[in-house]
Design a protein around this motif. Structure first.
Motif, PDB file in Angstrom:
ATOM      1  N   ALA A  65       0.490  -1.081   0.102  1.00 56.28           N
ATOM      2  CA  ALA A  65      -0.096  -0.303   0.302  1.00 56.28           C
ATOM      3  C   ALA A  65       0.744   1.068  -0.235  1.00 56.28           C
ATOM      4  N   ARG A  66       2.073   1.294   0.861  1.00 56.87           N
ATOM      5  CA  ARG A  66       3.056   2.411   0.692  1.00 56.87           C
ATOM      6  C   ARG A  66       3.184   3.265  -0.707  1.00 56.87           C
ATOM      7  N   THR A 128      -2.842   7.865   3.980  1.00 53.91           N
ATOM      8  CA  THR A 128      -2.821   6.773   2.695  1.00 53.91           C
ATOM      9  C   THR A 128      -1.297   7.548   2.229  1.00 53.91           C
TER      10      THR A 128
END
Lengths: 399, 248
Positions: A65-66, A128
């Motif tokens: 996700a990073r 996020t």
């Protein structure tokens, strides 16, 4: 020239022309300029015609996700098309012998823009957002982590020559013996920074870009990913030459005499061990800006005269900036792979047909034009970047 | 996999460490480098000074110091920086977020090859040039790209410049690294004159993580070079880069 071979073994690509070699080649060869679309969210108060990727993109896996950003999703779309040969190379050579060299000029700027806007409003970053999305090195780092590669992995970012340069360096990594296979190419994504920046430079055309025309008025922006699996084997389509130069002139304007462009093309021919007469097709940088087309036409005419058929494919896909060098090398690969007997079908130079009388005459490929070129044929692609960073590649069929 | 190269010289710059003697002193008792600071800009052509960011000034200072005239215009160049011009990009993105106009000159200086381009313009260098980034592996990657250029043209020396400045406060908390303003430049050649150096890319030993140091990896490599130790292992995320003094 005795040199380790450099096979462009497999190609994955996504651009406004579609996803995959088959759709891309069909629309490229037809000169389909209907794939550009309008966007009003990129530059305040302005609707821009752009080469945006239309297909839904795969999601970056949650474990990574990073790295989740549009730029890496474009990379993932291209990579998915060559998964089988990439996995075969990993199994054959081992992860420590497979590297990745990617070009990008944007990395995840489009997603960072949302995070920074959030920061401007709230003084805190959105949860996020990760720096890996924005930093240039993350473009190659994402691919390395996704595939578990353990060879060299880095991102080259030299503006609009990044993608061509990534292929040139992949070839050197094979020749050095630092890798047995390299995933090499480039990805760039549409974002407000490049739309605003090129807008501020008065470099974006109102309609579709119109390279080499008397009416040319700037670029059309685009986005794309084009990735090759590059291996040190003979056969197939080879990267035969790379020529590089710097302009030593200006940050955002080329030398008007085209000296740097000509030096890059001459160096690529020398590196490929061939002459100008051996080139069957030239994919121009052809951005549609007054300065680029003026200097590039001077350089091309000086080297090739009126002989070589050439085209700019940017009216079909836009200027994909950091990805352009890899995408246009991919177009050259498709031209060679599309061989029809003793002929090569060429991507047409799609413009308004009004030649600029101030420019030297170039043989701009018409729709449906074929070059007579018995195998093995060679083709060339030009990429010239901001800061005066030039890279020309020669691709060829194996003898 | 071992790659060989010749080192013809080095130069480095950090606040308070402005010449080889200062770096020799630092390498005998290494510690954190200065966070902020820039060299005097008078070495640059006047027309370029105004547009030079701190990183550009620092990288070009080290580049000029290691590379004498007339070689300056003749070398291939590789510029390696994890963050490059990202601070200037962040400023422009903030302007976009506030719906303010973007300065065209500032935009053209946010490319990752801005330092390479200004070096080319300042020195009249027309040779091949790469600019790269590789997250925490930028040091070793810069050397690999340098060797890739020497492979393309073995007869021509190569200038490798590595450096960074502190990341803008918005993003600095997201990156765990020694914060410093610095550049280290190496003049390299495929063979001929110079001290031999080997770079081996070896599989990372399981469980070995990068040691935490108070100074950047580029400075650690220079410390090792000046300390006269036989080898230096720099474990990376994927491979371990091992630098060794080669056979003369």
């Amino acid at each position: 020239m005795a040199r380790r071979p450099c096979s462009l073994s497999a190609l994955g690509l996504v651009s406004s022309l579609g996803a995959g070699a088959a759709d891309t080649w069909r629309r490229l060869a037809a000169g389909d300029s209907s794939r550009l679309s309008e966007r009003s969210d990129l530059a305040p108060g302005r609707t821009l015609l752009v080469g945006a990727v239309r297909e839904p993109l795969p999601e970056v896996p949650a474990a990574l996700a990073r790295y989740a950003c549009r730029n890496n999703a474009l990379t993932l779309a291209a990579l998915g098309q060559i998964e089988e040969p990439v996995q075969a190379a990993l199994a054959r050579f081992g992860p420590g012998r497979v590297g990745v060299v990617l070009g990008t000029s944007t990395s995840g700027v489009s997603d960072a823009e949302a995070a920074i806007a959030h920061h401007v409003r709230t003084q805190s970053l959105s949860p996020t957002f990760f720096y890996d999305q924005l930093e240039f090195g993350g473009a190659a780092g994402f691919v390395a982590e996704l595939l578990g590669l353990r060879g060299p992995a880095y991102t080259l970012s030299t503006a609009c020559s990044s993608g061509a340069r990534a292929l040139a360096s992949a070839r050197s990594l094979l020749a050095l013996g630092a890798c047995d296979a390299v995933i090499a190419g480039a990805t760039d994504s549409l974002c407000g920074l490049t739309a605003g920046g090129f807008g501020a430079l008065q470099a974006i055309a109102d309609g579709v870009t119109n390279p080499m025309s008397a009416n040319r008025a700037g670029i059309t922006l685009g986005e794309a990913s084009a990735l090759f699996l590059v291996t040190g084997e003979p056969g197939g389509i080879q990267l035969q030459g790379a020529g590089e130069s710097s302009e030593a002139h200006h940050m955002s304007a080329p030398d008007p005499e085209g000296r740097g462009a000509r030096e890059a093309m001459e160096a690529a021919l020398r590196d490929a061990g061939c002459g100008a007469d051996d080139i069957a097709y030239l994919n121009l940088h052809g951005t549609g800006t007054p300065l680029n087309d003026a200097m590039e036409s001077v350089a091309v005419a000086a080297l090739f005269g009126e002989r070589v058929p050439c085209s700019s494919t940017k009216p079909l896909v836009g200027h994909t900036l950091g990805a352009a060098g890899a995408l246009e090398a991919a177009f050259c690969w498709l031209v060679l792979r599309g061989r029809e007997g003793a002929e090569l079908l060429l991507p047409p130079h799609a413009f308004d047909g009004v030649r600029d009388p101030a420019l030297p005459w170039l043989r701009l490929a018409a729709k449906g034009e074929r070059a007579r070129a018995a195998p093995p044929a060679r083709v060339m692609t030009n990429s010239f970047g901001f800061g005066g960073n030039n890279c020309t590649l020669v691709l060829g069929e194996s003898a | 996999m071992t790659l060989a190269v010749r080192v013809r010289g080095f130069a480095a710059w950090a606040p308070g460490l402005e010449d080889a003697a200062a770096w020799r002193g630092w390498s005998a008792a290494p510690g954190p480098l200065g966070r902020e600071g820039v060299p005097d800009a008078r070495f640059l052509p006047a027309m370029l000074r105004r547009r030079c960011t701190p990183l550009t000034r620092i990288m070009l200072r080290a580049a000029f110091d290691v590379c004498p005239e007339p070689l300056r215009a003749e070398v291939r160049t590789v510029f390696a920086s994890r963050h490059g011009s990202i601070n200037e990009s962040i400023e422009l993105i903030e302007a976009v977020a506030r719906r303010q106009p973007i300065s065209p000159a500032k935009f053209s200086h946010t490319v990752h090859n801005a330092q390479a381009a200004l070096y080319s313009i300042a020195t009249g260098n027309r040779r091949a040039s790469s600019s790269l980034a590789a997250q925490e592996d930028t040091l070793a990657s810069g050397w690999i790209e340098a060797l890739a250029h020497l492979e393309r043209e073995p007869a021509r020396p190569l200038l490798l410049v590595q450096g960074d400045v502190p990341l803008a406060p918005t993003f600095a908390p997201l990156v765990d690294e020694p914060v410093a303003s610095y550049a280290v430049a190496w003049l390299l050649a495929a063979d001929g004159d110079g001290e031999p150096l080997e770079l081996a890319l070896e599989p990372a030993a399981p469980g070995v993580t990068r040691p935490r140091r108070a100074w950047p990896e580029a400075a650690e490599l220079l410390r090792w070079w000046l300390a006269d130790e036989p080898s230096l292992e720099l474990p990376g995320p994927r491979q371990c880069a091992v630098f060794r003094r080669g056979e003369a």
